[in-house]
Motif scaffolding. Sequence first.
Motif, PDB file in Angstrom:
ATOM      1  N   ALA A 182      14.461   5.579  -1.648  1.00 30.60           N
ATOM      2  CA  ALA A 182      14.124   6.698  -1.529  1.00 30.60           C
ATOM      3  C   ALA A 182      12.650   7.361  -2.397  1.00 30.60           C
ATOM      4  O   ALA A 182      13.267   6.794  -3.644  1.00 30.60           O
ATOM      5  CB  ALA A 182      15.277   8.187  -0.982  1.00 30.60           C
ATOM      6  N   GLY A 183      11.045   7.536  -1.866  1.00 34.76           N
ATOM      7  CA  GLY A 183      10.227   8.361  -2.462  1.00 34.76           C
ATOM      8  C   GLY A 183       9.530   7.841  -2.823  1.00 34.76           C
ATOM      9  O   GLY A 183       8.619   7.563  -2.968  1.00 34.76           O
ATOM     10  N   GLU A 184      10.515   6.088  -2.265  1.00 35.54           N
ATOM     11  CA  GLU A 184       8.769   4.858  -2.732  1.00 35.54           C
ATOM     12  C   GLU A 184       7.717   4.934  -1.421  1.00 35.54           C
ATOM     13  O   GLU A 184       7.803   5.878  -1.144  1.00 35.54           O
ATOM     14  CB  GLU A 184       8.831   3.831  -2.816  1.00 35.54           C
ATOM     15  CG  GLU A 184       8.354   2.122  -2.680  1.00 35.54           C
ATOM     16  CD  GLU A 184       8.597   1.058  -2.155  1.00 35.54           C
ATOM     17  OE1 GLU A 184      10.535   1.018  -2.408  1.00 35.54           O
ATOM     18  OE2 GLU A 184       7.792   0.325  -2.498  1.00 35.54           O
ATOM     19  N   ALA A 185       5.851   5.024  -2.492  1.00 28.54           N
ATOM     20  CA  ALA A 185       5.559   5.171  -1.483  1.00 28.54           C
ATOM     21  C   ALA A 185       4.687   3.930  -0.516  1.00 28.54           C
ATOM     22  O   ALA A 185       4.438   3.373  -2.096  1.00 28.54           O
ATOM     23  CB  ALA A 185       3.863   6.119  -2.641  1.00 28.54           C
ATOM     24  N   LEU A 186       5.033   3.861   0.711  1.00 30.61           N
ATOM     25  CA  LEU A 186       3.691   2.376   1.099  1.00 30.61           C
ATOM     26  C   LEU A 186       2.390   2.715   1.230  1.00 30.61           C
ATOM     27  O   LEU A 186       2.080   1.334   0.559  1.00 30.61           O
ATOM     28  CB  LEU A 186       4.806   2.140   2.426  1.00 30.61           C
ATOM     29  CG  LEU A 186       6.361   2.334   2.478  1.00 30.61           C
ATOM     30  CD1 LEU A 186       6.550   2.674   3.630  1.00 30.61           C
ATOM     31  CD2 LEU A 186       6.834   1.268   1.253  1.00 30.61           C
ATOM     32  N   PHE A 187       1.758   2.958   1.649  1.00 24.96           N
ATOM     33  CA  PHE A 187       0.382   3.665   1.664  1.00 24.96           C
ATOM     34  C   PHE A 187       0.103   4.974   1.645  1.00 24.96           C
ATOM     35  O   PHE A 187       0.510   5.773   1.890  1.00 24.96           O
ATOM     36  CB  PHE A 187      -0.254   3.040   2.742  1.00 24.96           C
ATOM     37  CG  PHE A 187       0.463   2.988   4.402  1.00 24.96           C
ATOM     38  CD1 PHE A 187       0.893   2.111   4.644  1.00 24.96           C
ATOM     39  CD2 PHE A 187      -0.515   3.941   4.708  1.00 24.96           C
ATOM     40  CE1 PHE A 187       1.811   2.064   6.016  1.00 24.96           C
ATOM     41  CE2 PHE A 187       0.041   4.032   6.223  1.00 24.96           C
ATOM     42  CZ  PHE A 187       1.326   2.833   6.548  1.00 24.96           C
ATOM     43  N   ARG A 188      -1.325   5.234   1.794  1.00 30.51           N
ATOM     44  CA  ARG A 188      -1.892   6.447   1.935  1.00 30.51           C
ATOM     45  C   ARG A 188      -2.924   7.054   2.473  1.00 30.51           C
ATOM     46  O   ARG A 188      -3.610   5.539   2.908  1.00 30.51           O
ATOM     47  CB  ARG A 188      -2.275   6.878   0.173  1.00 30.51           C
ATOM     48  CG  ARG A 188      -2.223   7.063  -0.686  1.00 30.51           C
ATOM     49  CD  ARG A 188      -0.378   7.849   0.047  1.00 30.51           C
ATOM     50  NE  ARG A 188       0.156   8.097  -1.125  1.00 30.51           N
ATOM     51  CZ  ARG A 188       2.094   9.142  -1.679  1.00 30.51           C
ATOM     52  NH1 ARG A 188       2.112   9.826  -0.588  1.00 30.51           N
ATOM     53  NH2 ARG A 188       2.199   9.176  -3.601  1.00 30.51           N
ATOM     54  N   ARG A 189      -3.217   7.662   3.265  1.00 26.60           N
ATOM     55  CA  ARG A 189      -4.112   7.922   3.850  1.00 26.60           C
ATOM     56  C   ARG A 189      -5.150   7.275   3.075  1.00 26.60           C
ATOM     57  O   ARG A 189      -6.345   7.788   2.709  1.00 26.60           O
ATOM     58  CB  ARG A 189      -4.590   9.702   4.155  1.00 26.60           C
ATOM     59  CG  ARG A 189      -3.847   9.920   5.968  1.00 26.60           C
ATOM     60  CD  ARG A 189      -3.574  11.517   5.645  1.00 26.60           C
ATOM     61  NE  ARG A 189      -4.000  12.185   5.366  1.00 26.60           N
ATOM     62  CZ  ARG A 189      -3.783  13.548   4.545  1.00 26.60           C
ATOM     63  NH1 ARG A 189      -2.391  12.833   4.991  1.00 26.60           N
ATOM     64  NH2 ARG A 189      -3.904  14.326   3.951  1.00 26.60           N
ATOM     65  N   GLY A 190      -6.249   7.371   4.195  1.00 28.56           N
ATOM     66  CA  GLY A 190      -7.792   6.080   4.101  1.00 28.56           C
ATOM     67  C   GLY A 190      -7.384   4.587   3.103  1.00 28.56           C
ATOM     68  O   GLY A 190      -8.488   4.060   3.373  1.00 28.56           O
ATOM     69  N   ASP A 191      -6.008   4.175   3.235  1.00 18.31           N
ATOM     70  CA  ASP A 191      -6.285   3.225   2.237  1.00 18.31           C
ATOM     71  C   ASP A 191      -6.805   1.915   3.329  1.00 18.31           C
ATOM     72  O   ASP A 191      -6.235   2.011   4.792  1.00 18.31           O
ATOM     73  CB  ASP A 191      -4.783   2.773   1.542  1.00 18.31           C
ATOM     74  CG  ASP A 191      -4.294   3.575   0.678  1.00 18.31           C
ATOM     75  OD1 ASP A 191      -3.493   3.371   0.215  1.00 18.31           O
ATOM     76  OD2 ASP A 191      -5.134   4.306   0.120  1.00 18.31           O
ATOM     77  N   LEU A 192      -6.993   0.806   3.041  1.00 18.38           N
ATOM     78  CA  LEU A 192      -7.318   0.033   4.212  1.00 18.38           C
ATOM     79  C   LEU A 192      -6.176  -1.329   3.943  1.00 18.38           C
ATOM     80  O   LEU A 192      -5.894  -0.782   3.603  1.00 18.38           O
ATOM     81  CB  LEU A 192      -8.674  -1.020   3.728  1.00 18.38           C
ATOM     82  CG  LEU A 192      -9.596  -0.014   3.605  1.00 18.38           C
ATOM     83  CD1 LEU A 192     -11.084  -1.081   3.279  1.00 18.38           C
ATOM     84  CD2 LEU A 192      -9.755   0.404   5.028  1.00 18.38           C
ATOM     85  N   GLY A 193      -5.458  -1.807   5.433  1.00 20.80           N
ATOM     86  CA  GLY A 193      -4.461  -2.602   5.317  1.00 20.80           C
ATOM     87  C   GLY A 193      -4.173  -3.355   6.596  1.00 20.80           C
ATOM     88  O   GLY A 193      -5.624  -2.428   8.285  1.00 20.80           O
ATOM     89  N   THR A 194      -3.609  -4.733   6.580  1.00 20.51           N
ATOM     90  CA  THR A 194      -3.938  -5.544   7.756  1.00 20.51           C
ATOM     91  C   THR A 194      -2.139  -5.994   7.933  1.00 20.51           C
ATOM     92  O   THR A 194      -2.270  -6.471   8.203  1.00 20.51           O
ATOM     93  CB  THR A 194      -5.001  -6.710   7.093  1.00 20.51           C
ATOM     94  OG1 THR A 194      -4.282  -7.439   5.833  1.00 20.51           O
ATOM     95  CG2 THR A 194      -5.996  -6.433   7.005  1.00 20.51           C
ATOM     96  N   THR A 195      -1.254  -5.446   7.869  1.00 19.42           N
ATOM     97  CA  THR A 195       0.441  -5.265   7.667  1.00 19.42           C
ATOM     98  C   THR A 195       0.606  -4.035   8.912  1.00 19.42           C
ATOM     99  O   THR A 195       0.465  -3.202   8.593  1.00 19.42           O
ATOM    100  CB  THR A 195       0.871  -5.894   6.203  1.00 19.42           C
ATOM    101  OG1 THR A 195       0.639  -5.745   5.385  1.00 19.42           O
ATOM    102  CG2 THR A 195       2.335  -5.830   6.571  1.00 19.42           C
TER     103      THR A 195
END
Length: 349
Positions: free
Chosen positions: A50-63
Amino acid sequence: MKDESAGAGTACERENHDQRAAAADSHMAELSADEYALFASVARSRRIHAGEALFRRGDLGTTMYVIASGAVELDFGEDLVGKTLGPREFFGELGLLIGDHARSADASVAADGELLELRHEEFQRLVERRPEVVSFFLRRAIMRVVLNEQGLIRRLRRRNQDLQTALDSLRSTAHQLSQTEALIRTDELTGLHNRRGLIQHLQERKRNGATYGLGLLLVDCDRFKHVNDQHGHLVGDRVLQGVANILRSVAGPGDLACRLGGDEFCLLVKAETRDEVMRYADFVVGTAHGLMQMPQVPPLICNLSLGACLVDPGREWNDWYARADAALYRAKRLGGNRVEWQDDARVPA
């Protein structure tokens, strides 16, 4: 008063539409039990807190992520409604399908649990293992994206450029789906239909009642192992491509050339009689034999053995295959470079 009532009615309709869209999106974001089991079989497991950030808006991701347990909150910012996802729901699929896709939300863990992570290599294994399940998932994922984009258009018309980018991404996803479906039924080396493509073709013929007036040729390369052993597998591949070119040249509209696997091919042709089928077969054997007479080092073709029969519309593919295969075996046993015909009466018990 009349205008205010009309405005209230329109607002109510929009709210109802948004609620229906949210419910539909939630349903499409949840994997079926069969899909979840398949994805879990290849995905990488990750504990989340809980509270962990997985990604933010604008981050590039392939998962892409699937929630095994716990909960994840998606915050789209501005005036867009956020989402809280639970077990068997997925998110981040556009990053997987398109590659280096800018994330449209902040993703953070709302409750301790476990995530399943799928990257491109795992997704390719899914396509190879259960293409029909993956195809259905992709269609649903695209529909989900469409609904999301429609909601964005209604609420954020001032962001036309961003929405156009999202629609371009959607078209790319649809194009990838078309390519994936084509790869599912196509042999990569020769460009012919593969066994799965053949079965789909036969199923479509059966649905349309179009299994009458057909002949089947099974084609096998003579001494193909010798070609691989003496000249290497790259030369062997070119020989297989040469065989495919012969079958492709003889196949007419409504015929189907297929590589079943290894050095075994088949040709499904429109034919009413044995003579019609044998004309196809003799052409294939004769063309390959003629090319063998031309000097070629390393070889570009090899002699071929064929088994031929008429298709009985009252039977299934395995029955047709058994008949043609019996003839093919006889042709190989007699030295190859020939065609053998199989009548129904001659099929071994």
